[in-house]
Each structure stands twice: as C-alpha cells, then as structure tokens.
Scaffold this motif. Structure first.
Motif, short mmCIF file in Angstrom:
data_model
loop_
_atom_site.label_atom_id
_atom_site.label_comp_id
_atom_site.label_asym_id
_atom_site.label_seq_id
_atom_site.Cartn_x
_atom_site.Cartn_y
_atom_site.Cartn_z
N GLU A 46 18.48 2.22 6.48
CA GLU A 46 18.38 2.54 5.14
C GLU A 46 16.92 3.04 4.79
OE1 GLU A 46 18.26 -1.46 2.75
OE2 GLU A 46 20.22 -0.73 3.46
N LYS A 47 15.53 2.38 5.45
CA LYS A 47 14.40 2.58 4.99
C LYS A 47 13.67 3.22 6.22
CE LYS A 47 14.38 -0.61 1.50
NZ LYS A 47 13.58 -1.48 0.62
N ASN A 48 12.65 4.01 6.03
CA ASN A 48 11.55 4.25 7.07
C ASN A 48 10.51 3.34 7.07
OD1 ASN A 48 9.51 5.13 5.21
ND2 ASN A 48 10.47 7.29 4.90
N GLY A 49 9.58 3.57 8.16
CA GLY A 49 8.41 2.59 8.34
C GLY A 49 7.61 2.39 7.14
N PHE A 50 7.24 3.54 6.55
CA PHE A 50 6.37 3.51 5.09
C PHE A 50 7.27 2.69 4.02
CE2 PHE A 50 4.88 7.92 6.26
CZ PHE A 50 3.61 7.39 6.55
N GLU A 51 8.57 2.76 3.99
CA GLU A 51 9.07 1.99 2.95
C GLU A 51 9.19 0.30 3.19
OE1 GLU A 51 12.44 5.18 1.31
OE2 GLU A 51 12.54 4.35 3.06
N ILE A 52 9.35 0.22 4.47
CA ILE A 52 9.22 -1.29 4.98
C ILE A 52 7.80 -1.92 4.83
CG2 ILE A 52 9.26 -2.64 7.40
CD1 ILE A 52 11.91 -1.89 6.44
N LEU A 53 6.89 -1.10 4.96
CA LEU A 53 5.40 -1.47 4.83
C LEU A 53 5.11 -1.56 3.45
CD1 LEU A 53 2.86 -2.18 5.99
CD2 LEU A 53 2.34 0.26 6.31
N GLU A 54 5.69 -0.63 2.48
CA GLU A 54 5.54 -0.96 1.02
C GLU A 54 6.01 -2.38 0.71
OE1 GLU A 54 7.44 2.64 -0.30
OE2 GLU A 54 5.13 3.69 -0.42
N ASP A 55 7.46 -2.58 1.31
CA ASP A 55 8.10 -3.68 0.90
C ASP A 55 7.36 -5.00 1.22
OD1 ASP A 55 10.08 -2.17 -0.18
OD2 ASP A 55 11.61 -2.62 1.40
N MET A 56 6.61 -4.72 2.32
CA MET A 56 5.98 -5.76 2.99
C MET A 56 4.74 -6.32 1.99
SD MET A 56 5.43 -5.39 6.94
CE MET A 56 4.20 -6.45 6.82
N LYS A 57 4.02 -5.12 1.66
CA LYS A 57 2.91 -5.40 0.74
C LYS A 57 3.11 -5.87 -0.79
CE LYS A 57 0.41 -4.57 4.21
NZ LYS A 57 -0.35 -5.67 4.93
N LYS A 58 4.31 -5.55 -1.08
CA LYS A 58 4.78 -6.17 -2.46
C LYS A 58 5.40 -7.53 -2.43
CE LYS A 58 6.21 -1.59 -3.92
NZ LYS A 58 7.34 -0.49 -4.35
N ASN A 59 5.76 -8.02 -1.25
CA ASN A 59 6.19 -9.60 -1.21
C ASN A 59 5.01 -10.41 -1.11
OD1 ASN A 59 7.38 -11.85 0.49
ND2 ASN A 59 9.12 -10.47 0.12
N GLU A 60 4.98 -11.47 -1.59
CA GLU A 60 3.93 -12.46 -1.83
C GLU A 60 3.92 -13.25 -0.35
OE1 GLU A 60 1.36 -13.34 -3.51
OE2 GLU A 60 2.04 -11.67 -4.75
N LYS A 61 4.99 -13.36 0.21
CA LYS A 61 5.10 -13.97 1.65
C LYS A 61 4.68 -13.03 2.68
CE LYS A 61 8.40 -16.21 4.65
NZ LYS A 61 9.89 -16.06 5.24
N LEU A 62 4.82 -11.77 2.57
CA LEU A 62 4.56 -10.91 3.79
C LEU A 62 3.47 -10.11 3.42
CD1 LEU A 62 8.20 -9.59 4.07
CD2 LEU A 62 7.31 -11.65 5.32
N LYS A 63 2.72 -9.90 2.15
CA LYS A 63 1.58 -8.97 2.08
C LYS A 63 0.40 -9.07 2.97
CE LYS A 63 -0.50 -10.80 -2.06
NZ LYS A 63 -0.66 -10.80 -3.52
N LYS A 64 0.12 -10.32 3.24
CA LYS A 64 -1.16 -10.72 4.15
C LYS A 64 -1.02 -10.33 5.56
CE LYS A 64 -3.14 -13.64 0.84
NZ LYS A 64 -3.79 -14.80 0.34
N ILE A 65 0.21 -10.15 6.16
CA ILE A 65 0.72 -9.75 7.44
C ILE A 65 -0.09 -8.48 7.79
CG2 ILE A 65 2.33 -9.50 9.36
CD1 ILE A 65 4.28 -11.29 7.55
N PRO A 66 -0.73 -8.23 8.88
CA PRO A 66 -1.41 -7.05 9.14
C PRO A 66 -0.48 -6.21 9.82
CG PRO A 66 -2.33 -8.90 10.64
CD PRO A 66 -1.42 -9.60 9.59
N ALA A 67 -0.72 -4.89 9.74
CA ALA A 67 0.40 -3.76 10.07
C ALA A 67 -0.23 -2.83 10.91
CB ALA A 67 1.20 -3.39 9.09
N ILE A 68 0.11 -2.63 12.08
CA ILE A 68 -0.33 -1.29 12.83
C ILE A 68 0.82 -0.21 12.94
CG2 ILE A 68 -1.01 -0.32 15.14
CD1 ILE A 68 -2.14 -2.89 15.61
#
Length: 108
Positions: A46-68
């Motif tokens: 249902e989501k592409n990589g950009f959407e997954i990354l956007e969701d991560m960066k909006k989530n307090e628990k996940l936003k500090k996880i680095p992403a490549i």
C-alpha cells in the motif's frame, strides 16, 4: 537482490531483517529494535519507500532511525533527502562493499 545485500551485511557482522512489501516493513519497524533502515522506493504494497520513510520520520519512536534509500532510480535523491534519508544510493552504481561501508559509516 535483497538476499545478496542481506548476505553481504551478515558477513560484515550485521543482523538483518528483510521485508518484501510495505506492510511487512511497517510491522518490522514497529515490533523490532532497528538501528538502520535500507529502503527501496519501489515497494509492493500500500505504500512506497518514500511514504514509509515519511511515516518513520513522523513517529516519535522511529524518527531517529537512520535510513539509506537504495534504489534503481537515479532521479529521486532530492526527494529522498528532503523526506529524511541519510543517504541515497543507486543500486547499479553501488558495490556491496560500498553499501557495507556506508552502513559502517552511519551506525558503526
């Protein structure tokens, strides 16, 4: 291809988890402690990589996880970094050694 990257990272002493679609990626992110995400833009589900990354960066628990972002698209770097990617690698231009080196650079 995913298995090749996973094998190279495992040989470099990193533990890996793989997701074959966006729902599986979301499940791993929410249920498992993760030090780094390597994400393709083109994901089944249902989501592409950009959407997954956007969701991560909006989530307090996940936003500090680095992403490549590791993808075949060589035109999306600006979008990826604006969404929060730490780096953007094009698969065709990146060796396994370069990927492992980038992971070491980001998380040690």
């Amino acid at each position: 291809v995913q298995a090749i990257y996973s094998e190279a990272l495992t040989k470099a002493s990193y533990e890996t988890l793989s997701a074959t679609n966006s729902e599986e990626a979301k499940h791993h992110l929410l249920s498992t402690p993760i030090d780094l995400v390597i994400l393709d833009i083109m994901l089944p589900g249902e989501k592409n990589g950009f959407e997954i990354l956007e969701d991560m960066k909006k989530n307090e628990k996940l936003k500090k996880i680095p992403a490549i972002v590791l993808t075949n698209l060589d035109t999306e770097k600006q979008i990826a970094t604006s969404v929060g990617a730490n780096d953007y690698l094009v698969k065709a231009n990146t060796t396994l050694e370069q990927l492992v080196g980038k992971v070491k650079q980001i998380i040690g």
